[in-house]
Write a protein that holds these residues in place. Structure first.
Motif, PDB file in Angstrom:
ATOM      1  N   GLN B  13       0.835  -1.207   0.000  1.00  0.00           N
ATOM      2  CA  GLN B  13       0.000   0.000   0.000  1.00  0.00           C
ATOM      3  C   GLN B  13       0.867   1.253   0.000  1.00  0.00           C
ATOM      4  O   GLN B  13       0.552   2.258  -0.640  1.00  0.00           O
ATOM      5  CB  GLN B  13      -0.928  -0.010   1.218  1.00  0.00           C
ATOM      6  CG  GLN B  13      -1.946  -1.145   1.177  1.00  0.00           C
ATOM      7  CD  GLN B  13      -2.757  -1.238   2.443  1.00  0.00           C
ATOM      8  OE1 GLN B  13      -3.254  -0.244   2.945  1.00  0.00           O
ATOM      9  NE2 GLN B  13      -2.893  -2.432   2.980  1.00  0.00           N
ATOM     10  N   LEU B  15       3.727   1.529  -1.387  1.00  0.00           N
ATOM     11  CA  LEU B  15       4.245   1.719  -2.751  1.00  0.00           C
ATOM     12  C   LEU B  15       3.183   2.301  -3.683  1.00  0.00           C
ATOM     13  O   LEU B  15       3.496   3.106  -4.555  1.00  0.00           O
ATOM     14  CB  LEU B  15       4.760   0.385  -3.309  1.00  0.00           C
ATOM     15  CG  LEU B  15       6.123  -0.086  -2.791  1.00  0.00           C
ATOM     16  CD1 LEU B  15       6.464  -1.456  -3.372  1.00  0.00           C
ATOM     17  CD2 LEU B  15       7.217   0.907  -3.161  1.00  0.00           C
ATOM     18  N   VAL B  16       1.933   1.873  -3.498  1.00  0.00           N
ATOM     19  CA  VAL B  16       0.855   2.441  -4.332  1.00  0.00           C
ATOM     20  C   VAL B  16       0.772   3.948  -4.089  1.00  0.00           C
ATOM     21  O   VAL B  16       0.767   4.754  -5.032  1.00  0.00           O
ATOM     22  CB  VAL B  16      -0.516   1.775  -4.016  1.00  0.00           C
ATOM     23  CG1 VAL B  16      -1.648   2.522  -4.717  1.00  0.00           C
ATOM     24  CG2 VAL B  16      -0.519   0.308  -4.431  1.00  0.00           C
ATOM     25  N   ILE B  17       0.739   4.323  -2.825  1.00  0.00           N
ATOM     26  CA  ILE B  17       0.593   5.751  -2.481  1.00  0.00           C
ATOM     27  C   ILE B  17       1.810   6.544  -2.973  1.00  0.00           C
ATOM     28  O   ILE B  17       1.674   7.574  -3.640  1.00  0.00           O
ATOM     29  CB  ILE B  17       0.405   5.898  -0.952  1.00  0.00           C
ATOM     30  CG1 ILE B  17      -0.939   5.273  -0.531  1.00  0.00           C
ATOM     31  CG2 ILE B  17       0.452   7.367  -0.542  1.00  0.00           C
ATOM     32  CD1 ILE B  17      -1.103   5.108   0.966  1.00  0.00           C
ATOM     33  N   ALA B  18       3.003   6.024  -2.659  1.00  0.00           N
ATOM     34  CA  ALA B  18       4.218   6.734  -3.068  1.00  0.00           C
ATOM     35  C   ALA B  18       4.320   6.786  -4.588  1.00  0.00           C
ATOM     36  O   ALA B  18       4.715   7.815  -5.153  1.00  0.00           O
ATOM     37  CB  ALA B  18       5.442   6.046  -2.468  1.00  0.00           C
ATOM     38  N   GLY B  19       3.941   5.693  -5.254  1.00  0.00           N
ATOM     39  CA  GLY B  19       4.006   5.650  -6.716  1.00  0.00           C
ATOM     40  C   GLY B  19       3.106   6.700  -7.345  1.00  0.00           C
ATOM     41  O   GLY B  19       3.500   7.405  -8.282  1.00  0.00           O
TER      42      GLY B  19
END
Lengths: 122, 302
Positions: B13, B15-19
């Motif tokens: 999660q 990584l999704v947000i940071a991505g």
């Protein structure tokens, strides 16, 4: 769902458009590395009766599944979290097989998607 | 490029947000819980924090409580899962700027971040501008509406704290409390001529008379004037009402501690205690409050 029934591939597709295939492949890798431990925590919670720990793990599975469109896993985790928070250990244990099965299906599809993404990169 | 700290214990999660944020042009770092986030913030203060709520060690609510105190200029956006509405409401009350439900994070996060950052940067720019303020004089003319008092005090505190003066939190709070007393006195006792002796008991008589006077044009149409003069030496606040004034000698000596427990004169006591100087005009309808600032070496040498 553009789907394999349990997964909405459009969610992954949109993420891929937004942030690129390589990043989504990394996210899938993180998901596959993170969620099995949470499934084990749920199993352990059912065995020991620590329903709060199970609920916390299910909350995490639910959020992770929701973000990448693993809707089947999300639905089972959601139902189980409600049972865990209401103290229904039998109900929770009854659905444990469904959770593991749904994770297995999601895993297979995600591994496939990740392979597609990384092969496109090459 | 704005720097955003993502606080999330699930690596996928996070990584999704940071991505999503990186794709939108933001620089990101990830902390796996609130405690790690606070330690990263101590090293480099982010422009914004995006945080999960349910985390081990220090959760999102605790992070909001601590970070808004330590880093009031850094807005926090919550990423909330279904079933977290109650805790999200608490976090918003504690100072979080906004929230995005996890199931629509791909659609709504970047837009929410952009909006909150715009507002926060505008506020920061205004703060920076106010820090260049050397001297000012402004005048407000207020209706007898006590709901205007807190925002007015907050505006004055913000101006004073950002100016070239060395004003501490305690002084700011004292200026606020003294001005609050002076403005309420001017509205209630000065313009509306409702005496504090009516507050005894339930205070019902006091409230009732206030309501009546607020309908009566003779009292209602009176105004309170506040003049604010700020320099690097002092803050001067002049509160003038349009009432008949009062006989200062009839008020119990506000510097006598015995009178602290009396309802009348308490406001005057606070004003005299908190300000460097405070005095009335002869008629008793104007009070001047002065707060002198400690010499500031950087401006004293100019």
């Amino acid at each position: 769902m553009t789907d394999a029934g349990h997964c909405d591939l459009a969610v992954l597709g949109n993420l891929e458009k937004e942030i690129g295939a390589q990043m989504v492949a990394e996210i899938i890798g993180a998901f596959l590395g993170h969620v099995p431990g949470k499934v084990s925590s749920v199993r352990e919670g059912c065995r020991s009766g620590d329903l709060e720990a199970a609920a916390t793990a299910l909350h995490s599975i639910r959020s992770s599944a929701g973000m990448i469109g693993a809707n089947g896993l999300l639905a089972v985790a959601n139902e189980m979290e409600v049972l865990a928070r209401s103290g229904d250990r039998n109900g929770l244990t009854r659905l444990l097989g469904d959770l593991e099965e749904m994770y297995g299906l999601s895993e297979a599809l995600l591994v496939e998607q990740r392979a597609r993404m990384t092969s496109n990169e090459r | 490029m704005a720097y955003i700290l993502v606080v999330e214990d699930s690596p996928d999660q996070a990584l999704v947000i940071a991505g999503l944020l990186q794709a939108a042009g933001y620089r990101t770092k990830i902390a796996e819980n609130g405690a790690v986030a606070l330690s990263k913030m101590a090293g480099a203060v982010p422009d914004l924090v995006v945080t999960d709520l349910v985390m081990p060690e220090l959760d999102g609510l605790q992070l909001v409580q601590q970070a808004t105190k330590a880093y009031p200029g850094t807005p926090i956006i919550l990423v909330t899962a279904y079933g977290s509405a109650e805790i999200a409401m608490r976090a918003l009350r504690e100072g979080a700027a906004s929230f995005v439900p996890k199931d629509v994070v791909a659609e709504q996060l970047v837009e929410t971040v952009r909006k909150v950052l715009e507002l926060s940067q505008a506020k920061r720019e205004r703060q920076r501008l106010l820090c260049s303020l050397i001297e000012s004089r402004s005048r407000f003319v207020l209706e007898n509406d006590t709901s205007l008092v807190p925002p007015l005090i907050s505006y004055i505190q913000e101006t004073v704290s950002c100016g070239q003066n060395k004003v501490g939190e305690t002084e700011l709070m004292r200026v606020g409390l003294a001005l609050h007393e002076a403005l309420i006195n001017a509205m209630h006792h000065g313009n509306l001529e409702v005496g504090s002796e009516l507050r005894r008991g339930s205070g019902e008589a006091y409230r009732k008379l206030l309501e009546e006077r607020l309908q009566d044009p003779k009292y209602r149409d009176r105004r309170v004037s506040l003049t604010v003069e700020m320099s690097h030496e002092q803050l001067k606040l002049i509160v003038l009402d349009e009432g008949n004034g009062f006989n200062l000698s009839a008020v119990p000596d506000p510097t006598d501690a015995q009178n602290l427990i009396r309802l009348s004169g308490r406001g005057l006591y606070l004003i005299k205690t908190f300000m460097s100087e405070a005095f009335h005009n002869d008629r008793g309808n104007e009070v001047t409050l002065i707060m002198r600032f400690a010499p500031n070496l950087s401006t004293a040498s100019v």
